[in-house]
Design a protein around this motif. Structure first.
Motif, PDB file in Angstrom:
ATOM      1  N   UNK A 269       0.845  -1.214   0.000  1.00 39.68           N
ATOM      2  CA  UNK A 269       0.000   0.000   0.000  1.00 39.68           C
ATOM      3  C   UNK A 269       0.870   1.249   0.000  1.00 39.68           C
ATOM      4  N   UNK A 270       1.925   1.254   0.825  1.00 41.38           N
ATOM      5  CA  UNK A 270       2.824   2.413   0.859  1.00 41.38           C
ATOM      6  C   UNK A 270       3.514   2.592  -0.491  1.00 41.38           C
ATOM      7  N   UNK A 271       3.982   1.496  -1.069  1.00 42.42           N
ATOM      8  CA  UNK A 271       4.662   1.571  -2.366  1.00 42.42           C
ATOM      9  C   UNK A 271       3.742   2.116  -3.450  1.00 42.42           C
ATOM     10  N   UNK A 272       2.506   1.642  -3.486  1.00 41.35           N
ATOM     11  CA  UNK A 272       1.557   2.098  -4.508  1.00 41.35           C
ATOM     12  C   UNK A 272       1.178   3.559  -4.270  1.00 41.35           C
ATOM     13  N   UNK A 273       0.916   3.896  -3.008  1.00 37.74           N
ATOM     14  CA  UNK A 273       0.516   5.276  -2.691  1.00 37.74           C
ATOM     15  C   UNK A 273       1.615   6.248  -3.118  1.00 37.74           C
ATOM     16  N   UNK A 274       2.870   5.897  -2.813  1.00 40.93           N
ATOM     17  CA  UNK A 274       4.009   6.746  -3.212  1.00 40.93           C
ATOM     18  C   UNK A 274       4.082   6.890  -4.726  1.00 40.93           C
ATOM     19  N   UNK A 275       3.954   5.759  -5.404  1.00 46.98           N
ATOM     20  CA  UNK A 275       4.125   5.769  -6.859  1.00 46.98           C
ATOM     21  C   UNK A 275       3.000   6.536  -7.552  1.00 46.98           C
ATOM     22  N   UNK A 276       1.815   6.586  -6.916  1.00 49.24           N
ATOM     23  CA  UNK A 276       0.676   7.213  -7.587  1.00 49.24           C
ATOM     24  C   UNK A 276       0.612   8.722  -7.356  1.00 49.24           C
ATOM     25  N   UNK A 277       1.337   9.215  -6.336  1.00 52.15           N
ATOM     26  CA  UNK A 277       1.344  10.661  -6.101  1.00 52.15           C
ATOM     27  C   UNK A 277       1.966  11.341  -7.311  1.00 52.15           C
ATOM     28  N   UNK A 278       1.283  12.365  -7.833  1.00 50.04           N
ATOM     29  CA  UNK A 278       1.817  13.070  -8.984  1.00 50.04           C
ATOM     30  C   UNK A 278       1.380  12.483 -10.321  1.00 50.04           C
ATOM     31  N   UNK A 279       0.691  11.334 -10.312  1.00 45.01           N
ATOM     32  CA  UNK A 279       0.162  10.798 -11.569  1.00 45.01           C
ATOM     33  C   UNK A 279      -0.841  11.808 -12.135  1.00 45.01           C
ATOM     34  N   UNK A 280      -0.790  12.100 -13.446  1.00 41.98           N
ATOM     35  CA  UNK A 280      -1.654  13.163 -13.997  1.00 41.98           C
ATOM     36  C   UNK A 280      -3.162  12.905 -13.831  1.00 41.98           C
ATOM     37  N   UNK A 281      -3.584  11.659 -13.698  1.00 45.37           N
ATOM     38  CA  UNK A 281      -5.016  11.384 -13.538  1.00 45.37           C
ATOM     39  C   UNK A 281      -5.428  11.302 -12.066  1.00 45.37           C
ATOM     40  N   UNK A 282      -4.484  11.610 -11.161  1.00 44.31           N
ATOM     41  CA  UNK A 282      -4.760  11.505  -9.724  1.00 44.31           C
ATOM     42  C   UNK A 282      -4.676  12.888  -9.091  1.00 44.31           C
ATOM     43  N   UNK A 283      -5.777  13.332  -8.464  1.00 45.93           N
ATOM     44  CA  UNK A 283      -5.801  14.651  -7.832  1.00 45.93           C
ATOM     45  C   UNK A 283      -5.051  14.602  -6.509  1.00 45.93           C
ATOM     46  N   UNK A 284      -5.311  13.547  -5.707  1.00 47.10           N
ATOM     47  CA  UNK A 284      -4.555  13.396  -4.450  1.00 47.10           C
ATOM     48  C   UNK A 284      -4.583  11.944  -4.012  1.00 47.10           C
ATOM     49  N   UNK A 377      -1.625  -9.642  -3.781  1.00 51.72           N
ATOM     50  CA  UNK A 377      -1.094  -9.843  -5.119  1.00 51.72           C
ATOM     51  C   UNK A 377       0.285  -9.170  -5.255  1.00 51.72           C
ATOM     52  N   UNK A 378       0.981  -9.458  -6.311  1.00 48.48           N
ATOM     53  CA  UNK A 378       2.282  -8.844  -6.571  1.00 48.48           C
ATOM     54  C   UNK A 378       2.118  -7.330  -6.778  1.00 48.48           C
ATOM     55  N   UNK A 379       2.963  -6.548  -6.106  1.00 49.01           N
ATOM     56  CA  UNK A 379       2.822  -5.089  -6.160  1.00 49.01           C
ATOM     57  C   UNK A 379       2.992  -4.566  -7.592  1.00 49.01           C
ATOM     58  N   UNK A 380       3.913  -5.150  -8.347  1.00 47.37           N
ATOM     59  CA  UNK A 380       4.127  -4.719  -9.734  1.00 47.37           C
ATOM     60  C   UNK A 380       2.892  -4.967 -10.599  1.00 47.37           C
ATOM     61  N   UNK A 381       2.260  -6.126 -10.393  1.00 43.10           N
ATOM     62  CA  UNK A 381       1.029  -6.412 -11.146  1.00 43.10           C
ATOM     63  C   UNK A 381      -0.062  -5.410 -10.790  1.00 43.10           C
ATOM     64  N   UNK A 382      -0.165  -5.089  -9.502  1.00 46.47           N
ATOM     65  CA  UNK A 382      -1.193  -4.127  -9.077  1.00 46.47           C
ATOM     66  C   UNK A 382      -0.920  -2.761  -9.680  1.00 46.47           C
ATOM     67  N   UNK A 383       0.345  -2.346  -9.680  1.00 47.01           N
ATOM     68  CA  UNK A 383       0.696  -1.026 -10.220  1.00 47.01           C
ATOM     69  C   UNK A 383       0.360  -0.973 -11.713  1.00 47.01           C
ATOM     70  N   UNK A 384       0.669  -2.045 -12.423  1.00 43.45           N
ATOM     71  CA  UNK A 384       0.363  -2.073 -13.863  1.00 43.45           C
ATOM     72  C   UNK A 384      -1.149  -2.007 -14.083  1.00 43.45           C
ATOM     73  N   UNK A 385      -1.888  -2.718 -13.242  1.00 48.96           N
ATOM     74  CA  UNK A 385      -3.358  -2.721 -13.348  1.00 48.96           C
ATOM     75  C   UNK A 385      -3.910  -1.324 -13.098  1.00 48.96           C
ATOM     76  N   UNK A 386      -3.414  -0.676 -12.046  1.00 51.27           N
ATOM     77  CA  UNK A 386      -3.897   0.668 -11.691  1.00 51.27           C
ATOM     78  C   UNK A 386      -3.524   1.669 -12.792  1.00 51.27           C
ATOM     79  N   UNK A 387      -2.293   1.580 -13.277  1.00 53.28           N
ATOM     80  CA  UNK A 387      -1.849   2.528 -14.311  1.00 53.28           C
ATOM     81  C   UNK A 387      -2.673   2.369 -15.578  1.00 53.28           C
TER      82      UNK A 387
END
Ligand SMILES: *Cc1c(COP(=O)(O)O)cnc(C)c1O
Length: 393
Positions: A269-284, A377-387
């Motif tokens: 959760x921490x890894x995903x939250x960090x990686x998603x901050x600043x994503x253009x489709x994410x306000x916060x 699940x694997x964090x990389x798979x989740x990140x790819x799914x979210x992206x």
């Protein structure tokens, strides 16, 4: 017996009782009642049952007692009472201690059913309630008064992940003679030491991380022996919110792996939250252990890890959030949390729909807010799914 051991060991062994067969896995005592050898024994047991004596499954059962003892050992309280659901624990803890004329102060940012108990049910029985912004200590100070019997809050609120200063609110409550009742679901028994911070009564929906596999409803009330056995138990055993022995067995199995599961989920959760901050489709991004969280310093102090859930405000409001939800392939749209499978929820249209838009916005539940419960699940798979799903927003 396991008191001197660390929590990891207690999660596996505390509370275990073996029958004459010496079974390895805890036995499931699927029995409604218990036989007495003599009428004298029945009479004696109804007067006072010993620790391994039971009279009726609504009052207690050996499998359920194993779960209660293990939960108390893990939470660090003297005792615990297991209930049929998290809401049976929340309502049982509050209703068992309150009477007409009492006053309760509660934070406003609560799980929908908790808010219903505080706002709708308690006042019907003559208990007055005051709702405050739980992150504002001045509001707690002003709301507590002589006659305040309890304060109640979620240590981390659902779904906006506000963190409440447990030690500070507990000090305010104690000065007024009020009991501190905390719903600690989001912090789990692992990340916040409620006993060191001065909490009197801790409630959990064990439907969440304790089972952690989406199989059963359950709850538990942890506290002093006097509170659990003299206040909560009489209420629960006469009103019928008992946990089933089969559920208690599932929860015992869940506790054995709780530490491994929840730590892995929180790290992801921490890894995903960090990686998603600043994503253009994410306000916060809302996550207690992100430096951008409004109570970040408190969250670091009070929580060993930030939990298994993060909030994501997706650009484009409800439409953006729906496009994101519908685009996910691994994370499932549902409303549980703490499950081994990642689960995504749109609070404004589901869990918090009943509140109405103005109340939702006051709590920060915007149309674009998504609650993401990170599974195993694997964090990389989740990140790819979210992206990939965010690319549709
Ligand atoms: C889910 C939940 C509850 C209610 O638990 P049930 O087991 O569904 O009855 C209470 N409080 C919080 C914070 C929850 O997340």
């Amino acid at each position: 017996m396991t008191e001197s051991y660390s929590r990891r060991t207690r999660l596996v062994h505390a509370g275990t009782r073996r029958s004459q067969y010496g079974e390895m896995a805890e036995a499931i005592f699927l029995t409604q009642g218990f036989a007495y050898a003599t009428a004298e024994e029945a009479e004696a047991r109804f007067i006072a049952a010993g620790p391994d004596e039971f009279v009726y499954a609504r009052h207690g059962n050996p499998t359920v007692r194993m779960f209660e003892d293990r939960m108390a050992a893990v939470e660090g309280t003297e005792d615990a009472f297991a209930t049929a659901s998290g809401m049976a624990a929340v309502s049982g803890a509050l209703l068992s201690m309150l009477k007409a004329g009492d006053h309760v102060v509660s934070s406003r940012a609560l799980f929908g059913s908790c808010l219903y108990v505080v706002e709708d049910i308690l006042p019907r029985f003559g208990v007055t309630t005051a709702l405050v912004d739980g992150t504002n200590l001045d509001q707690w100070r002003r709301a507590v008064r002589p006659g305040t019997r309890a304060v109640f809050f979620e240590s981390v609120s659902n779904p906006t992940l506000e963190v409440i200063d447990i030690a500070a609110v507990a000090a305010i409550a104690r000065a007024a003679g009020a009991l501190v009742v905390v719903d600690n679901v989001f912090a789990t028994p692992l990340f916040t030491d409620t006993q060191r911070l001065g909490v009197d009564v801790v409630v959990y929906s064990t439907t969440k991380h304790v089972d952690g596999q989406g199989r059963a409803l359950g709850g538990v009330i942890c506290g002093s022996r006097a509170f659990v056995r003299k206040t909560a138990e009489p209420w629960l055993k006469h009103t019928g919110g008992a946990m089933s022995p089969f559920t208690a067995w599932l929860m015992l199995k869940g506790l054995e792996t709780l530490d491994l599961r929840v730590r892995a989920q929180a790290a992801a959760a921490l890894g995903l939250a960090r990686a998603l901050e600043g994503h253009p489709a994410v306000v916060r991004v809302l996550y207690p252990h992100l430096p951008s969280h409004p109570q970040h310093a408190l969250a670091r102090r009070q929580m060993e890890a930030g939990g298994t859930v993060f909030g994501l405000e997706v650009a484009g409001g409800k439409e953006g959030a729906f496009r994101f939800l519908d685009g996910l392939r691994i994370a499932t749209i549902s409303n549980n949390l703490g499950d081994s499978r990642s689960i995504v929820t749109h609070p404004a249209t589901t869990t918090h729909q009943r509140l109405g838009e103005a109340a939702r916005l006051a709590l920060g539940i915007t149309p674009g807010l998504v609650r993401f419960s990170v599974g195993l699940e694997d964090e990389g798979d989740l990140m790819a799914d979210i992206t990939a799903a965010l690319a549709r927003v």
